[in-house]
Write an enzyme that holds these catalytic residues in place. Structure first.
Site, PDB file in Angstrom:
ATOM      1  N   GLY A  42       0.858  -1.180   0.000  1.00 32.50           N
ATOM      2  CA  GLY A  42       0.000   0.000   0.000  1.00 32.50           C
ATOM      3  C   GLY A  42       0.890   1.223   0.000  1.00 32.50           C
ATOM      4  N   ILE A  45       2.391   2.843   3.308  1.00 29.44           N
ATOM      5  CA  ILE A  45       3.171   1.823   4.023  1.00 29.44           C
ATOM      6  C   ILE A  45       4.492   1.597   3.309  1.00 29.44           C
ATOM      7  CG2 ILE A  45       3.255  -0.643   4.587  1.00 29.44           C
ATOM      8  CD1 ILE A  45       0.265  -0.478   5.204  1.00 29.44           C
ATOM      9  N   ASN A 190       1.851  10.688 -12.338  1.00 32.62           N
ATOM     10  CA  ASN A 190       2.564  10.281 -13.541  1.00 32.62           C
ATOM     11  C   ASN A 190       1.925  11.011 -14.724  1.00 32.62           C
ATOM     12  OD1 ASN A 190       0.225   8.825 -14.310  1.00 32.62           O
ATOM     13  ND2 ASN A 190       0.979   6.959 -13.340  1.00 32.62           N
ATOM     14  N   SER A 227       6.357  11.725 -12.497  1.00 30.88           N
ATOM     15  CA  SER A 227       7.173  10.553 -12.786  1.00 30.88           C
ATOM     16  C   SER A 227       6.949  10.133 -14.232  1.00 30.88           C
ATOM     17  CB  SER A 227       6.856   9.418 -11.813  1.00 30.88           C
ATOM     18  OG  SER A 227       5.478   9.082 -11.856  1.00 30.88           O
ATOM     19  N   GLN A 231      12.041   7.431 -18.399  1.00 32.90           N
ATOM     20  CA  GLN A 231      12.564   8.751 -18.758  1.00 32.90           C
ATOM     21  C   GLN A 231      12.859   9.626 -17.550  1.00 32.90           C
ATOM     22  OE1 GLN A 231       9.883   7.365 -20.827  1.00 32.90           O
ATOM     23  NE2 GLN A 231      11.718   6.709 -21.930  1.00 32.90           N
ATOM     24  N   GLY A 232      12.630   9.115 -16.347  1.00 40.48           N
ATOM     25  CA  GLY A 232      12.973   9.880 -15.156  1.00 40.48           C
ATOM     26  C   GLY A 232      11.793  10.638 -14.594  1.00 40.48           C
ATOM     27  N   ASP A 259       6.681   4.473  -4.984  1.00 41.69           N
ATOM     28  CA  ASP A 259       6.707   4.673  -3.533  1.00 41.69           C
ATOM     29  C   ASP A 259       8.131   4.961  -3.046  1.00 41.69           C
ATOM     30  OD1 ASP A 259       3.957   4.143  -3.408  1.00 41.69           O
ATOM     31  OD2 ASP A 259       4.311   1.986  -3.228  1.00 41.69           O
ATOM     32  N   GLY A 294      10.442  -9.014  -7.246  1.00 39.17           N
ATOM     33  CA  GLY A 294       9.144  -9.094  -6.584  1.00 39.17           C
ATOM     34  C   GLY A 294       8.649  -7.774  -6.045  1.00 39.17           C
TER      35      GLY A 294
END
Length: 316
Positions: A42, A45, A190, A227, A231-232, A259, A294
Site C-alpha cells: 500500500g 506503508i 505520472n 514521474s 525517462q525519469g 513509492d 518481486g
C-alpha cells in the site's frame, strides 16, 4: 504516541502483497508457482518502509482487518517500521504480483481495498489528530470505495492549517480533491494521471511543464514531480522546471518504484535539502527499486550510487 516523527504516512487502502513466479504463462493449465514471498504493501506503508531502508524514520498509520491485516502488521513490525493500526471489520486486501519467468514480464493483480465504515473513517481521523503534528504527511495510494466525500478535504485542511507539509501521491478524485483544497506541498502524478487531471492529452514536454506550472501558480501546490518511468521525472516549482533523467539499469520489477521515489524525496526534504537535490535522490531510489525482485523496495547502496551519478559523479 510519545515519539514525534518528522514524517507520517497515511495509507487508506493497504494490502498484503504476495510475490511469486511461474515458468511460463498459459491458459487453462495448472500454473505451478514458486514459494510466495509476502510483504506489507500500500502506498504510504511502502513509503514508510522505503524511508526506513534509506536510514530514516517514518510513522505509518493505516486501517487493517482480518487475518490478512494481521499478517501485514506482523511483517511491518518485523521490518522495524513504527506504526499504528485502526482496526476495521473488513479484511485487508491481498494483491498478487506474478513474474512470468520465461520472458521476465510481470503481472500485477490488484484487489479492491477494504471499505471503511463511517465510524472507522472517523477513528482514522481521530488517530491522525492524536499524532503530534509532523513536518511532512505523506498520503499515498488509492482510496477505498465508500469513503466520505469530505474525508480527504477535512484531513488536508486540518494538516495545512497546522503547518504540515502534505505530499500527495494518488489518482483521480483524491488528487483532484487535494488540489482543490490548495496549499498542498507536493504532488507526484505520472503522465497519465496529470493528463486525466487536466482533461487533455499532453502532446509534449512544453505542454507538460505548462500544466504543472499552472498548478503551482494557482496555489494548488508548491511543487509537482511528474514521474516519467524510464525517462525519469520532471520537477516543477515556482522557480524550477527541471528534467531529471533516470539511469539505465537492469529492470526486474516495477513494484514499489513510485513509492521509493516519494520516500526518498520526502526524506531529503525533511533533512533540509533543496527541491532539485531531493528530486534527484527520489529518481535514484525509484530506479534502484526496479533493480530488485518481486515486491522489494529500493536498497540504500544502489540508491546512493545512482544518486551520486545524478549529482555529477562518474557513470554507474
Amino acid at each position: 504516541m510519545a515519539t514525534t516523527f518528522r514524517i507520517v504516512t497515511l495509507t487508506l487502502s493497504p494490502a498484503l502483497d504476495l510475490a511469486t513466479g511461474i515458468p511460463r504463462l498459459c491458459p487453462n493449465d495448472k500454473l505451478r508457482c514458486s514459494t510466495p514471498v509476502y510483504a506489507p504493501g500500500g502506498g504510504g506503508i511502502n513509503v514508510a518502509r522505503a524511508i526506513h531502508r534509506l536510514g530514516g524514520e517514518a510513522f505509518a498509520l493505516f486501517p487493517a482487518g482480518g487475518s490478512t491485516g494481521q499478517h501485514l502488521v506482523e511483517r511491518l513490525n518485523a521490518e522495524g517500521v513504527a506504526n499504528r493500526v485502526v482496526p476495521i471489520a473488513e479484511w485487508t486486501r491481498e494483491c498478487i504480483n506474478v513474474t512470468n519467468q520465461s520472458d521476465g514480464q510481470q503481472y500485477r493483480f490488484v484487489m479492491p481495498g477494504a471499505r471503511l465504515a463511517p465510524a472507522e473513517q472517523e477513528a482514522l481521523l481521530a488517530a491522525l489528530a492524536a499524532i503530534p503534528a509532523p513536518d511532512y504527511l505523506v498520503i499515498s495510494g488509492s482510496l477505498p470505495e465508500g469513503l466520505a466525500a469530505d474525508f480527504l478535504p477535512r484531513l488536508l485542511q486540518g494538516a495545512v492549517r497546522n503547518g504540515v507539509r502534505c505530499v500527495v501521491d494518488s489518482t483521480g478524485p483524491a488528487l483532484r480533491q487535494a488540489l482543490d483544497v490548495g496549499g498542498v506541498f507536493l504532488i507526484k502524478p505520472n503522465l497519465e494521471e496529470l493528463s486525466a487531471l487536466a482533461g487533455v492529452a499532453i502532446a509534449g514536454p512544453e505542454q507538460l511543464a505548462q500544466l504543472a506550472r499552472g498548478l503551482v501558480e494557482a496555489g494548488c501546490c508548491q511543487g509537482v514531480l511528474v514521474s516519467l518511468g524510464p525517462q525519469g521525472a520532471l520537477l516543477v516549482t515556482d522557480s524550477l522546471i527541471e528534467r531529471i533523467p533516470a539511469p539505465t539499469v537492469p529492470r526486474r520489477s516495477t513494484v514499489g518504484a513510485g513509492d521509493s521515489l516519494v520516500a526518498a524525496v520526502t526524506l531529503k526534504l525533511a533533512a533540509g535539502a533543496g527541491w532539485l537535490e531531493a528530486a534527484r535522490y527520489g529518481v535514484a531510489a525509484g530506479t534502484a527499486a526496479i533493480m530488485t525482485e518481486g515486491s522489494e523496495l529500493c536498497r540504500v547502496e544502489e540508491t546512493e550510487r545512482l544518486f551520486g551519478w545524478l549529482q555529477g559523479a562518474p557513470a554507474p
